[in-house]
Design a protein around this motif. Structure first.
Motif, PDB file in Angstrom:
ATOM      1  N   VAL A 270      45.663   5.265 -39.246  1.00  0.00           N
ATOM      2  CA  VAL A 270      45.551   5.795 -37.886  1.00  0.00           C
ATOM      3  C   VAL A 270      44.171   6.406 -37.709  1.00  0.00           C
ATOM      4  O   VAL A 270      43.507   6.779 -38.674  1.00  0.00           O
TER       5      VAL A 270
ATOM      6  N   ARG B 176      54.092   9.042 -33.519  1.00  0.00           N
ATOM      7  CA  ARG B 176      53.246  10.219 -33.732  1.00  0.00           C
ATOM      8  C   ARG B 176      54.005  11.324 -34.466  1.00  0.00           C
ATOM      9  O   ARG B 176      53.455  12.027 -35.315  1.00  0.00           O
TER      10      ARG B 176
ATOM     11  N   VAL C  69      50.394   0.015 -39.539  1.00  0.00           N
ATOM     12  CA  VAL C  69      50.096   1.433 -39.282  1.00  0.00           C
ATOM     13  C   VAL C  69      50.602   2.284 -40.442  1.00  0.00           C
ATOM     14  O   VAL C  69      49.928   3.214 -40.893  1.00  0.00           O
TER      15      VAL C  69
ATOM     16  N   TRP D 214      46.163   4.273 -32.952  1.00  0.00           N
ATOM     17  CA  TRP D 214      46.217   3.183 -33.915  1.00  0.00           C
ATOM     18  C   TRP D 214      45.896   1.860 -33.232  1.00  0.00           C
ATOM     19  O   TRP D 214      46.011   1.728 -32.012  1.00  0.00           O
TER      20      TRP D 214
END
Length: 259
Positions: A133, A97, A43, A35
């Protein structure tokens, strides 16, 4: 009439698109989730948009949960009617993540497209999710066919990522003001322009945002977070609505001025 008189002194492992051309194709390496690292980059965001809200009042809006490019997570915590905390934390790459992986795989976020862009007046009030992302900015909303609990579940999980939340108390922000009709049912805050070194009348006439720092920002922030949206400020018997915008926190704030 409710009146409050005081002077404000100083006052994821599996995930995502391999490329923008094929955003639904997963990859097997969690490190491939990337990102933009700018503090201003959103994000992920869960928010509610649309409706007939006054654009000026909307300047105070803080989305329910946002992940920023610098790994901050910012979210709201409602303690009761007109009593809202704003909390934040700094996350690890792995935490972000894992959450993105959850969105893509568990909630199948990429299978839902935004459907609320049809023109209407006023626009519908709708829950919206944004995930940005690997160069793909995916937006979806409640008209896309979600299960009724999807938004609440995703929002709840966003708010639970943090392990060490801290209370947001900004020390710098943009302040703007506009004249409003007096509402005898609204909370009224007395503004002493001499003591505060700032005239709401002059600010309203200018139509501009003024960059402020210090305890004045904190005091106004606490009033707005602990009051209904109808709260008013009175200076020389004229009533004003005020907006306090914090860069990378409130939804529409401009960037902070260059130092």
């Amino acid at each position: 009439m409710r009146t409050r008189w005081f002077t404000l002194l100083w006052i994821v492992p599996l995930l995502l698109a391999a490329c923008a051309a094929a955003p639904s194709q997963p990859v097997t390496d969690g490190a491939a989730i990337q990102w933009d690292r700018s503090a201003a980059t959103v994000v992920f965001r869960a928010d509610v948009t649309g409706g007939a809200q006054d654009p000026f009042a909307a300047r105070n809006d803080i989305p329910p949960c946002t992940l920023y490019g610098d790994n901050r997570v910012v979210w709201t915590n409602d303690l009761g009617q007109y009593n809202t905390q704003v909390l934040e934390d700094r996350l690890t790459d792995d935490q972000i993540r894992t959450y993105v992986n959850y969105l893509a795989l568990n909630e199948q976020l990429y299978s839902f497209k935004a459907r609320a862009e049809l023109p209407s007046n006023p626009s519908p009030v709708v829950e919206r999710l944004t995930l940005f992302v690997n160069g793909v900015n995916h937006v979806t909303d409640a008209f896309s066919g979600w299960d009724t609990q999807v938004y609440l579940r995703i929002l709840d999980n966003c708010r639970k990522i943090s392990m060490r939340p801290v209370l947001v108390v900004p020390a710098a922000a943009y302040l703007s003001a506009q004249v409003e009709d007096y509402d005898p049912m609204a909370i009224s805050i007395y503004w002493d322009s001499a003591a505060n070194g700032l005239s709401l009348a002059e600010l309203a006439v200018s139509g501009e945002r003024k960059w402020l720092t210090g305890q004045t920002v904190t005091a106004i922030w606490n009033v707005l977070r602990g009051s209904p949206p109808s709260v008013q400020f009175t200076e020389n018997e004229i009533t004003y609505a005020v907006a306090l915008e914090v860069p990378n926190l409130t939804a529409q704030s401009p960037a902070a001025p260059a130092s």
